[in-house]
Design an enzyme around this catalytic site. Structure first.
Site, PDB file in Angstrom:
ATOM      1  N   ARG A 163      11.069  -0.665  11.850  1.00  0.00           N
ATOM      2  CA  ARG A 163       9.786  -0.783  12.560  1.00  0.00           C
ATOM      3  C   ARG A 163       9.799  -2.000  13.474  1.00  0.00           C
ATOM      4  O   ARG A 163       9.991  -3.125  13.016  1.00  0.00           O
ATOM      5  CB  ARG A 163       8.639  -0.915  11.545  1.00  0.00           C
ATOM      6  CG  ARG A 163       8.258   0.401  10.921  1.00  0.00           C
ATOM      7  CD  ARG A 163       7.169   0.226   9.885  1.00  0.00           C
ATOM      8  NE  ARG A 163       5.954  -0.427  10.382  1.00  0.00           N
ATOM      9  CZ  ARG A 163       4.834  -0.504   9.679  1.00  0.00           C
ATOM     10  NH1 ARG A 163       4.771   0.035   8.477  1.00  0.00           N
ATOM     11  NH2 ARG A 163       3.786  -1.109  10.183  1.00  0.00           N
TER      12      ARG A 163
ATOM     13  N   LYS B 201       0.831  -1.217   0.000  1.00  0.00           N
ATOM     14  CA  LYS B 201       0.000   0.000   0.000  1.00  0.00           C
ATOM     15  C   LYS B 201       0.862   1.263   0.000  1.00  0.00           C
ATOM     16  O   LYS B 201       0.596   2.198  -0.752  1.00  0.00           O
ATOM     17  CB  LYS B 201      -0.937   0.018   1.224  1.00  0.00           C
ATOM     18  CG  LYS B 201      -1.900  -1.159   1.292  1.00  0.00           C
ATOM     19  CD  LYS B 201      -2.913  -1.001   2.421  1.00  0.00           C
ATOM     20  CE  LYS B 201      -2.336  -1.054   3.817  1.00  0.00           C
ATOM     21  NZ  LYS B 201      -1.763  -2.376   4.199  1.00  0.00           N
TER      22      LYS B 201
ATOM     23  N   ARG C   7      -0.714  -9.109  13.423  1.00  0.00           N
ATOM     24  CA  ARG C   7      -1.223  -8.080  12.493  1.00  0.00           C
ATOM     25  C   ARG C   7      -2.025  -8.734  11.368  1.00  0.00           C
ATOM     26  O   ARG C   7      -3.060  -8.216  10.961  1.00  0.00           O
ATOM     27  CB  ARG C   7      -0.064  -7.264  11.920  1.00  0.00           C
ATOM     28  CG  ARG C   7       0.510  -6.302  12.956  1.00  0.00           C
ATOM     29  CD  ARG C   7       1.899  -5.847  12.590  1.00  0.00           C
ATOM     30  NE  ARG C   7       1.955  -5.020  11.401  1.00  0.00           N
ATOM     31  CZ  ARG C   7       3.060  -4.865  10.658  1.00  0.00           C
ATOM     32  NH1 ARG C   7       4.179  -5.485  10.973  1.00  0.00           N
ATOM     33  NH2 ARG C   7       3.030  -4.069   9.618  1.00  0.00           N
TER      34      ARG C   7
ATOM     35  N   ARG D 171      -9.970   0.674   8.752  1.00  0.00           N
ATOM     36  CA  ARG D 171      -9.625  -0.692   9.114  1.00  0.00           C
ATOM     37  C   ARG D 171     -10.739  -1.387   9.883  1.00  0.00           C
ATOM     38  O   ARG D 171     -10.576  -2.558  10.258  1.00  0.00           O
ATOM     39  CB  ARG D 171      -8.365  -0.690   9.991  1.00  0.00           C
ATOM     40  CG  ARG D 171      -7.061  -0.927   9.231  1.00  0.00           C
ATOM     41  CD  ARG D 171      -5.949  -0.719  10.221  1.00  0.00           C
ATOM     42  NE  ARG D 171      -4.737  -1.433   9.975  1.00  0.00           N
ATOM     43  CZ  ARG D 171      -3.636  -0.873   9.444  1.00  0.00           C
ATOM     44  NH1 ARG D 171      -3.643   0.348   9.003  1.00  0.00           N
ATOM     45  NH2 ARG D 171      -2.537  -1.583   9.342  1.00  0.00           N
TER      46      ARG D 171
ATOM     47  N   ARG E 143      11.306  -6.255   4.818  1.00  0.00           N
ATOM     48  CA  ARG E 143      11.140  -4.832   5.136  1.00  0.00           C
ATOM     49  C   ARG E 143      11.756  -4.498   6.492  1.00  0.00           C
ATOM     50  O   ARG E 143      12.260  -3.398   6.690  1.00  0.00           O
ATOM     51  CB  ARG E 143       9.646  -4.459   5.103  1.00  0.00           C
ATOM     52  CG  ARG E 143       9.393  -2.970   5.253  1.00  0.00           C
ATOM     53  CD  ARG E 143       7.962  -2.614   4.934  1.00  0.00           C
ATOM     54  NE  ARG E 143       7.074  -2.823   6.076  1.00  0.00           N
ATOM     55  CZ  ARG E 143       5.759  -2.654   6.038  1.00  0.00           C
ATOM     56  NH1 ARG E 143       5.157  -2.285   4.927  1.00  0.00           N
ATOM     57  NH2 ARG E 143       5.023  -2.857   7.116  1.00  0.00           N
TER      58      ARG E 143
END
Ligand code: AMP
Length: 192
Positions: free
Chosen positions: A134, A14, A146, A89, A128
């Protein structure tokens, strides 16, 4: 206005595709995850509150998230349109977004859902983690949480947009360029 909800599980691409879309269509990019992370960095009260949820891969409560998003939208009266990335969400978030845009005399043009299967998402998020810094990308348990939260609480939001005939799925597997051109084609064929 062109108002797009860019939808999909964590790691679907995204953020990457939003960068392409804002350039092509001159849209304002609102990523609730990015806004929360900026608040954490600046040690704001909102950031402190959001961090406890984010570190565990849980959703930040609706009321907080909706109020923050509203303020961001109202802050951009000059916008030609928005890309909502990571929002809504939950169903209450989708309803609040519709109500807000309605007050502003506009509406969501379309939801674009990037579809990527779970095994590939986990590979992408692990990769990532090496560059994102993160905490929620670095821990396999948090990643699983998640994905589970997405399947349980977020995936049903598709139905909200299906009922309005605004739902469009895009195959999120392929090169970044391939996926971008799939999205551009979809948007352009819907506007003409
Ligand atoms: P993201 O950058 O979109 O992957 O979001 C990172 C984290 O921020 C999520 O796991 C949630 O904890 C929080 N978050 C982002 N957007 C929302 C939202 N719309 N509602 C609730 N929590 C959110």
């Amino acid at each position: 206005m062109l108002n797009i909800v860019l939808f999909g599980p964590p790691g679907a691409g995204k953020g990457t595709q939003s960068e392409r879309l804002i350039e092509q269509y001159q849209l304002v990019h609102l990523s609730t995850g990015d806004i929360f992370r900026a608040n954490i960095k600046n040690a704001t009260e909102l950031g402190l509150m959001a961090k406890s949820f984010m570190d565990q891969g849980q959703l930040v409560p609706d009321e907080v998230t909706i109020n923050m998003l509203k303020a961001e939208v109202l802050n951009r009266p000059d916008a030609k349109g928005f890309i909502f990335d990571g929002f809504p969400r939950t169903d209450p978030q989708a309803e609040a977004l519709d109500a807000l845009l309605n007050e502003l005399g506009t509406s969501i043009t379309m939801m674009i859902a990037l579809e990527v299967e779970e095994g590939e998402l986990k590979l992408r998020l692990a990769k990532r983690a090496e560059v994102s810094g993160r905490a929620d990308d670095a821990n396999p348990e948090v990643i699983q949480n998640r994905i589970d939260v997405y399947n349980r609480e977020t995936a049903p939001v598709k139905n909200f947009y299906m009922q309005q005939s605004k739902f469009h799925a895009i195959d999120g597997i392929g090169s970044i360029d391939e996926i971008t051109s799939r999205i551009f084609n979809l948007i352009d064929s819907n506007r003409t």
